[in-house]
Design a protein around this motif. Structure first.
Motif, PDB file in Angstrom:
ATOM      1  N   SER A  86       0.949  -1.081   0.130  1.00 26.34           N
ATOM      2  CA  SER A  86      -0.574  -0.017  -0.059  1.00 26.34           C
ATOM      3  C   SER A  86       1.197   1.058   0.099  1.00 26.34           C
ATOM      4  O   SER A  86       1.736   1.108   0.554  1.00 26.34           O
ATOM      5  N   GLY A  87       0.841   2.023  -0.843  1.00 28.93           N
ATOM      6  CA  GLY A  87       1.344   3.524  -0.527  1.00 28.93           C
ATOM      7  C   GLY A  87       2.614   3.641  -1.078  1.00 28.93           C
ATOM      8  O   GLY A  87       2.830   4.269  -2.007  1.00 28.93           O
ATOM      9  N   VAL A  88       3.241   2.326  -2.530  1.00 27.52           N
ATOM     10  CA  VAL A  88       4.173   2.630  -3.211  1.00 27.52           C
ATOM     11  C   VAL A  88       3.968   2.885  -4.415  1.00 27.52           C
ATOM     12  O   VAL A  88       5.215   3.365  -5.853  1.00 27.52           O
ATOM     13  N   GLY A  89       2.377   3.077  -5.316  1.00 30.73           N
ATOM     14  CA  GLY A  89       2.506   3.556  -5.881  1.00 30.73           C
ATOM     15  C   GLY A  89       1.953   3.825  -7.071  1.00 30.73           C
ATOM     16  O   GLY A  89       2.071   3.277  -8.775  1.00 30.73           O
ATOM     17  N   LYS A  90       1.419   2.387  -7.122  1.00 28.39           N
ATOM     18  CA  LYS A  90       0.433   1.407  -8.003  1.00 28.39           C
ATOM     19  C   LYS A  90      -0.483   2.446  -8.803  1.00 28.39           C
ATOM     20  O   LYS A  90      -0.236   1.762 -10.233  1.00 28.39           O
ATOM     21  N   ASP A  91      -1.013   3.347  -8.135  1.00 25.23           N
ATOM     22  CA  ASP A  91      -1.945   3.758  -8.682  1.00 25.23           C
ATOM     23  C   ASP A  91      -1.887   5.287  -9.719  1.00 25.23           C
ATOM     24  O   ASP A  91      -2.085   4.836 -10.784  1.00 25.23           O
ATOM     25  N   ALA A  92      -0.396   5.477  -9.552  1.00 25.84           N
ATOM     26  CA  ALA A  92       0.562   6.853 -10.209  1.00 25.84           C
ATOM     27  C   ALA A  92       1.176   6.031 -11.383  1.00 25.84           C
ATOM     28  O   ALA A  92       1.018   6.860 -12.222  1.00 25.84           O
ATOM     29  N   ARG A 118      -4.515  -4.561 -11.796  1.00 21.57           N
ATOM     30  CA  ARG A 118      -4.243  -3.740 -10.290  1.00 21.57           C
ATOM     31  C   ARG A 118      -4.414  -4.868  -8.766  1.00 21.57           C
ATOM     32  O   ARG A 118      -5.582  -4.058  -8.464  1.00 21.57           O
ATOM     33  N   ARG A 120       5.867   7.992   2.407  1.00 17.72           N
ATOM     34  CA  ARG A 120       5.124   8.197   0.844  1.00 17.72           C
ATOM     35  C   ARG A 120       3.406   8.100   1.625  1.00 17.72           C
ATOM     36  O   ARG A 120       2.823   9.338   0.599  1.00 17.72           O
ATOM     37  N   ARG A 139       0.605  11.093   1.533  1.00 17.05           N
ATOM     38  CA  ARG A 139      -0.953  11.268   0.873  1.00 17.05           C
ATOM     39  C   ARG A 139      -1.566  11.494   1.535  1.00 17.05           C
ATOM     40  O   ARG A 139      -2.852  11.933   1.214  1.00 17.05           O
ATOM     41  N   ARG A 157      -1.232  -0.182   7.393  1.00 21.01           N
ATOM     42  CA  ARG A 157      -0.671  -0.893   6.522  1.00 21.01           C
ATOM     43  C   ARG A 157       0.584  -0.820   6.216  1.00 21.01           C
ATOM     44  O   ARG A 157       1.567  -1.393   5.526  1.00 21.01           O
ATOM     45  N   ASN A 179       9.590   2.079  -7.304  1.00 21.97           N
ATOM     46  CA  ASN A 179       9.505   3.404  -8.096  1.00 21.97           C
ATOM     47  C   ASN A 179      10.194   4.122  -6.624  1.00 21.97           C
ATOM     48  O   ASN A 179       9.119   4.001  -6.127  1.00 21.97           O
ATOM     49  N   ALA A 180      10.949   4.543  -7.615  1.00 22.58           N
ATOM     50  CA  ALA A 180      11.708   5.634  -6.244  1.00 22.58           C
ATOM     51  C   ALA A 180      11.283   6.993  -6.414  1.00 22.58           C
ATOM     52  O   ALA A 180      10.762   7.353  -7.749  1.00 22.58           O
ATOM     53  N   GLY A 187      10.236  10.463  -6.669  1.00 18.34           N
ATOM     54  CA  GLY A 187      10.852  11.465  -8.065  1.00 18.34           C
ATOM     55  C   GLY A 187      10.914  10.901  -9.098  1.00 18.34           C
ATOM     56  O   GLY A 187      11.590  11.347 -10.021  1.00 18.34           O
TER      57      GLY A 187
HETATM   58  N1  LIG Z   1       7.710   7.700  -7.277  1.00 22.61           N
HETATM   59  C1  LIG Z   1       7.487   8.682  -6.794  1.00 22.61           C
HETATM   60  N2  LIG Z   1       7.262   9.390  -6.014  1.00 22.61           N
HETATM   61  C2  LIG Z   1       7.032  10.429  -5.081  1.00 22.61           C
HETATM   62  N3  LIG Z   1       5.423  10.422  -5.337  1.00 22.61           N
HETATM   63  C3  LIG Z   1       4.900   9.285  -5.433  1.00 22.61           C
HETATM   64  C4  LIG Z   1       5.458   8.148  -6.368  1.00 22.61           C
HETATM   65  N4  LIG Z   1       4.703   7.108  -6.687  1.00 22.61           N
HETATM   66  C5  LIG Z   1       4.039   7.602  -5.882  1.00 22.61           C
HETATM   67  N5  LIG Z   1       3.850   8.840  -5.226  1.00 22.61           N
HETATM   68  C6  LIG Z   1       3.339   9.188  -4.536  1.00 22.61           C
HETATM   69  O1  LIG Z   1       3.014   8.410  -3.946  1.00 22.61           O
HETATM   70  C7  LIG Z   1       1.455   8.438  -2.584  1.00 22.61           C
HETATM   71  C8  LIG Z   1       1.416   7.039  -2.903  1.00 22.61           C
HETATM   72  O2  LIG Z   1       0.826   6.582  -4.362  1.00 22.61           O
HETATM   73  P1  LIG Z   1      -0.184   5.374  -4.418  1.00 22.61           P
HETATM   74  O3  LIG Z   1      -1.839   6.013  -3.944  1.00 22.61           O
HETATM   75  O4  LIG Z   1      -0.461   5.420  -6.377  1.00 22.61           O
HETATM   76  O5  LIG Z   1      -0.130   3.999  -4.455  1.00 22.61           O
HETATM   77  P2  LIG Z   1      -0.724   2.545  -4.228  1.00 22.61           P
HETATM   78  O6  LIG Z   1       0.556   1.706  -4.510  1.00 22.61           O
HETATM   79  O7  LIG Z   1      -1.816   3.075  -5.378  1.00 22.61           O
HETATM   80  O8  LIG Z   1      -1.501   2.573  -2.308  1.00 22.61           O
HETATM   81  P3  LIG Z   1      -3.150   2.001  -2.582  1.00 22.61           P
HETATM   82  O9  LIG Z   1      -2.764   0.319  -2.311  1.00 22.61           O
HETATM   83  O10 LIG Z   1      -3.075   2.487  -1.013  1.00 22.61           O
HETATM   84  O11 LIG Z   1      -4.089   2.057  -2.786  1.00 22.61           O
HETATM   85  C9  LIG Z   1       0.551   9.187  -3.685  1.00 22.61           C
HETATM   86  O12 LIG Z   1      -0.019  10.429  -3.067  1.00 22.61           O
HETATM   87  C10 LIG Z   1       1.341   8.891  -5.146  1.00 22.61           C
HETATM   88  O13 LIG Z   1       0.971  10.701  -6.135  1.00 22.61           O
END
Ligand SMILES: Nc1ncnc2c1ncn2[C@@H]1O[C@H](COP(=O)(O)OP(=O)(O)OP(=O)(O)O)[C@@H](O)[C@H]1O
Length: 286
Positions: free
Chosen positions: A101-107, A188, A221, A225, A236, A256-257, A259
Motif C-alpha cells: 500500500s502506498g508504493v505508487g501502483k495507482d500513480a 491492479r 509516501r 498522501r 498499512r 518506484n523511487a 521523484g
Molecule cells: N515515484 C514517486 N515519487 C513520489 N511520490 C510518489 C511516487 N509514486 C507515487 N507517489 C505518491 O505516493 C502516494 C501513494 O501512491 P498511490 O496512491 O499510487 O499508491 P498505491 O500503491 O496505489 O496505494 P494503495 O494500494 O494504498 O491504493 C501518492 O500520493 C502518489 O502521488
C-alpha cells in the motif's frame, strides 16, 4: 587422437582386429568429401543453386531494378516471396501490478495510461468509500457491501478479497470483452490478490511487483498522501513490511523511487514490450 587410439588399441590387443572401429580417414578422403551434415547440406544446396542459376539467370546487380531482381530470385527458387507477417500477432496479455500500500501502483498506472494504447485498465469493484478526486467507474466501481456480495454470489468476479475491512474484486466480464477486442489487460491488486490470481492464472499472466527504494521512502509516501487515519497508517506500514517478502512469487520487480515515477512507468512499458516479443507466448483464458 583418433589415430593414436586406433594405433594403440591394435598394438596392445593383437587378437582384436577391431572390425567395429572404422579406419582413420586419409588426407585424400578428407579432401574428397564434405565431412559433416551442415557442410554436406551447404554443398548440396550450393549445387542446386548453381543449377537454378543456369536455367534462371539472375541479372547483374548494378544493372537490374529491384523488381527485376525479385522476379529473378523468385523464378530461381521456383516460389514467390510472401508479404504475410513472419510472426503471428502476439496474444493479448494480462499484466498484474501489485505492491505494498502506498508504493505508487495507482500513480504508475496513471502514467502508463497516458503513454500507451491498446491497454485496458480493469476497473475494480470496491465497497470502500470514494477518496477525494476519485471518479466512480474510472478509478473503481464504488458499490455497497450488499451489491458486492451479490456479485460474488453470481460468480461475476475473477478474484475478490476483504482488504482493511472493505471488499475489492475484479469483474470477469470486462476482461473477456477487452481481450476479445485484442487489448492487453492491466490488473491492479494488493499482494493478497496477486497471490490468489497466481493460483488461478498461473504462468498465463505476467506478475509485476512494485517497490519503493526503501522502507523509509514508502512510509514517507503514505504519510504525505494523507488519506489514512493514524490507525490505518499503522496497519498499512506493518503489513507492507511483511508483504515485501512475497516478491519471489512475481515475474518482475520494479523500483518506484522518490521523484522517479516516469522511470518506473517506462520500465513497466518495456516489460510489456518484452513480453509481447516472447517466442512462447503466455495465453490466458478467463
Ligand atoms: N515515484 C514517486 N515519487 C513520489 N511520490 C510518489 C511516487 N509514486 C507515487 N507517489 C505518491 O505516493 C502516494 C501513494 O501512491 P498511490 O496512491 O499510487 O499508491 P498505491 O500503491 O496505489 O496505494 P494503495 O494500494 O494504498 O491504493 C501518492 O500520493 C502518489 O502521488
Amino acid at each position: 587422437m583418433y589415430r593414436r587410439l586406433y594405433t594403440s588399441l591394435s598394438h596392445t590387443t593383437p587378437f582384436l582386429s577391431l572390425p567395429f572401429l572404422p579406419k582413420p580417414p586419409t588426407l585424400l578422403s578428407l579432401l574428397a568429401k564434405p565431412q559433416n551434415l551442415s557442410t554436406r547440406l551447404l554443398f548440396t544446396s550450393a549445387a542446386k543453386m548453381a543449377d537454378a542459376q543456369k536455367s534462371h539467370p539472375i541479372p547483374a546487380l548494378e544493372k537490374a531494378s529491384k523488381s527485376e531482381l525479385l522476379r529473378a530470385l523468385e523464378s530461381s527458387l521456383r516460389t514467390t516471396f510472401s508479404s504475410d507477417s513472419i510472426c503471428p500477432s502476439p496474444n493479448p496479455l494480462i499484466i498484474v501490478i501489485s505492491g505494498p500500500s502506498g508504493v505508487g501502483k495507482d500513480a504508475v498506472i496513471r502514467k502508463l495510461r497516458e503513454a500507451r494504447e491498446n491497454l485496458h485498465f480493469v476497473v475494480t469493484a470496491t465497497s470502500r468509500g470514494m477518496r477525494p478526486g476519485e471518479v466512480d467507474g474510472k478509478d473503481y466501481f464504488f458499490v455497497s457491501k450488499e451489491e458486492f456480495l451479490s456479485m460474488v454470489e453470481k460468480n461475476e468476479l475473477l478474484e475478490y478479497a476483504l482488504v482493511y475491512g472493505e471488499y475489492k474484486g475484479i469483474p470477469k466480464k470486462q476482461i473477456r470483452e477487452y481481450m476479445a477486442k485484442g487489448y492487453d489487460i492491466v490488473l491492479r491488486v494488493d499482494i493478497q490478490g496477486a497471490q490468489t490470481l497466481r493460483k488461478i492464472l498461473k504462468d498465463s499472466a505476467v506478475f509485476l511487483f512494485l517497490v519503493a527504494e526503501s522502507e523509509l521512502a514508502l512510509v514517507e509516501r503514505l504519510i504525505e498522501r494523507k488519506t489514512e487515519s493514524k490507525e490505518e497508517l499503522l496497519v498499512r506500514v506493518a503489513t507492507a513490511r511483511e508483504e515485501v517478502r512475497h516478491v519471489k512469487n512475481f515475474d518482475y520487480v520494479v523500483v518506484n523511487a522518490q521523484g522517479k515515477l516516469d522511470d518506473a512507468a517506462r520500465l513497466v512499458g518495456s516489460i510489456i514490450d518484452a513480453e509481447k516479443a516472447r517466442v512462447r507466448q503466455r495465453s490466458a483464458v478467463i
